[in-house]
Design a protein around this motif. Structure first.
Motif, PDB file in Angstrom:
ATOM      1  N   VAL A 220     -10.217  -7.571  -0.154  1.00  0.00           N
ATOM      2  CA  VAL A 220      -9.552  -6.714  -1.129  1.00  0.00           C
ATOM      3  C   VAL A 220      -9.264  -7.543  -2.382  1.00  0.00           C
ATOM      4  N   VAL A 221      -9.659  -7.024  -3.533  1.00  0.00           N
ATOM      5  CA  VAL A 221      -9.451  -7.712  -4.806  1.00  0.00           C
ATOM      6  C   VAL A 221      -8.411  -6.984  -5.654  1.00  0.00           C
ATOM      7  N   ARG A 222      -8.454  -5.656  -5.617  1.00  0.00           N
ATOM      8  CA  ARG A 222      -7.528  -4.887  -6.460  1.00  0.00           C
ATOM      9  C   ARG A 222      -7.344  -3.482  -5.912  1.00  0.00           C
ATOM     10  N   PHE A 223      -6.141  -2.968  -6.088  1.00  0.00           N
ATOM     11  CA  PHE A 223      -5.834  -1.563  -5.838  1.00  0.00           C
ATOM     12  C   PHE A 223      -5.228  -1.009  -7.115  1.00  0.00           C
ATOM     13  N   THR A 224      -5.587   0.217  -7.485  1.00  0.00           N
ATOM     14  CA  THR A 224      -4.956   0.868  -8.630  1.00  0.00           C
ATOM     15  C   THR A 224      -4.391   2.205  -8.191  1.00  0.00           C
ATOM     16  N   GLY A 225      -3.354   2.661  -8.906  1.00  0.00           N
ATOM     17  CA  GLY A 225      -2.690   3.907  -8.567  1.00  0.00           C
ATOM     18  C   GLY A 225      -3.294   5.099  -9.285  1.00  0.00           C
ATOM     19  N   SER A 226      -2.517   6.171  -9.349  1.00  0.00           N
ATOM     20  CA  SER A 226      -3.008   7.425  -9.932  1.00  0.00           C
ATOM     21  C   SER A 226      -2.392   7.669 -11.304  1.00  0.00           C
ATOM     22  N   SER A 227      -2.818   8.755 -11.956  1.00  0.00           N
ATOM     23  CA  SER A 227      -2.281   9.093 -13.266  1.00  0.00           C
ATOM     24  C   SER A 227      -0.804   9.457 -13.171  1.00  0.00           C
ATOM     25  N   ASP A 228      -0.401  10.061 -12.064  1.00  0.00           N
ATOM     26  CA  ASP A 228       1.002  10.435 -11.871  1.00  0.00           C
ATOM     27  C   ASP A 228       1.852   9.252 -11.433  1.00  0.00           C
ATOM     28  N   SER A 229       1.238   8.304 -10.736  1.00  0.00           N
ATOM     29  CA  SER A 229       1.959   7.126 -10.247  1.00  0.00           C
ATOM     30  C   SER A 229       1.117   5.886 -10.528  1.00  0.00           C
ATOM     31  N   PRO A 230       1.019   5.500 -11.814  1.00  0.00           N
ATOM     32  CA  PRO A 230       0.158   4.368 -12.192  1.00  0.00           C
ATOM     33  C   PRO A 230       0.640   3.046 -11.627  1.00  0.00           C
ATOM     34  N   GLY A 231      -0.302   2.169 -11.414  1.00  0.00           N
ATOM     35  CA  GLY A 231       0.040   0.846 -10.902  1.00  0.00           C
ATOM     36  C   GLY A 231      -1.209   0.051 -10.624  1.00  0.00           C
ATOM     37  N   GLN A 232      -1.038  -1.237 -10.457  1.00  0.00           N
ATOM     38  CA  GLN A 232      -2.160  -2.114 -10.128  1.00  0.00           C
ATOM     39  C   GLN A 232      -1.643  -3.329  -9.381  1.00  0.00           C
ATOM     40  N   LEU A 233      -2.325  -3.655  -8.280  1.00  0.00           N
ATOM     41  CA  LEU A 233      -2.010  -4.851  -7.507  1.00  0.00           C
ATOM     42  C   LEU A 233      -3.287  -5.673  -7.386  1.00  0.00           C
ATOM     43  N   ASP A 234      -3.219  -6.931  -7.787  1.00  0.00           N
ATOM     44  CA  ASP A 234      -4.366  -7.834  -7.699  1.00  0.00           C
ATOM     45  C   ASP A 234      -4.150  -8.826  -6.562  1.00  0.00           C
ATOM     46  N   PHE A 235      -5.121  -8.906  -5.667  1.00  0.00           N
ATOM     47  CA  PHE A 235      -5.016  -9.741  -4.470  1.00  0.00           C
ATOM     48  C   PHE A 235      -5.820 -11.027  -4.612  1.00  0.00           C
TER      49      PHE A 235
END
Length: 256
Positions: A220-235
């Motif tokens: 896993v390198v990255r997860f991103t959220g949605s337009s209603d609940s934006p976010g980003q986690l970089d692993f």
């Protein structure tokens, strides 16, 4: 797929608050920390995404990529992630480093309106550092609210909560929010900070959530959220020695 990011950060914030409350409820004289201090401050997120291309694929390929990424993540001995999400209209920032078994962890949380906190869990105990806003929200004693940048050692009663600090615990909760049925049948291909990745997106499109998985190691390198609940986690730092140590004794505030 937005729930992956929101679940991870929500759990982290809850742990920081719970441990902070535990530290305030009963004071114990801190033990002497290890000789090396753990540095404060958040890590820098992974590089920007570039060179986007897509390719057609069957839904089964997307499912296979998800399965491999999940298997590798849950089998990892350690890992790190950094990023932020918007939750209930507030921004929460997190910087996590820890082992799969939860024996060691270093977590920094910044919660909009609730202050900043850092939790270090090592063999000899759990240490908590908070800013004035965080300690005030916890109803901490006046002595703790004057701790400044010092750490407070949580009482032994908080030890049972450290299991929730494990990387595996975070990932199990997070992956539980992602199912093959949510995935679009088309698998994308992008480069994230120099890493070639497969990109799995929500059926509604990339703007509603995406998972980036390295092509070479299925990590896993990255997860991103949605337009209603934006976010980003970089692993990063999968299976690496994270060098987590207790704060130096001089960094720990003694509470009488």
């Amino acid at each position: 797929m937005k729930t992956f990011t929101t679940r991870v950060v929500a759990v982290s914030g809850a742990i920081a608050i719970s441990l902070g409350a535990a530290a305030c409820s009963k004071s114990e004289t801190p033990a002497t920390g290890a000789s090396s201090s753990a540095s404060a401050g958040a890590s820098t997120p992974a590089g920007t995404t570039s060179s986007t291309t897509t390719q057609s694929s069957t839904g089964s390929q997307a499912s296979d990529i998800l399965d491999k990424a999940k298997t590798n993540a849950l089998a990892a001995t350690s890992g790190a992630f950094v990023g932020q999400v918007d939750q209930s209209g507030k921004t929460i920032k997190i910087d996590f480093k820890g082992t799969s078994d939860g024996k060691t962890a270093d977590i920094s949380i910044e919660m909009e309106g609730d202050g900043k906190a850092r939790v270090i869990s090592v063999a000899d105990g759990v240490y908590i550092q908070g800013d004035a806003t965080f300690w005030k929200k916890q109803g901490a004693p006046a002595s703790v609210q004057k701790a400044g940048d010092k750490f407070i050692k949580a009482p032994s009663s908080a030890g049972s909560m450290t299991e929730s600090l494990s990387l595996k615990s975070f990932l199990e909760k997070a992956f539980g929010a992602v199912t093959p049925q949510q995935l679009a049948p088309t698998v994308g291909s992008e480069n994230v900070g120099g890493v070639d990745c497969w990109v799995l997106t929500d059926k509604k499109g990339k703007s509603e959530g995406a998972l980036y998985v390295s092509k070479d190691k299925s990590e896993v390198v990255r997860f991103t959220g949605s337009s209603d609940s934006p976010g980003q986690l970089d692993f990063s730092k999968w299976n690496e020695d994270l060098g987590i140590k207790a704060p130096e004794a001089s960094q720990v505030m003694k509470i009488s």
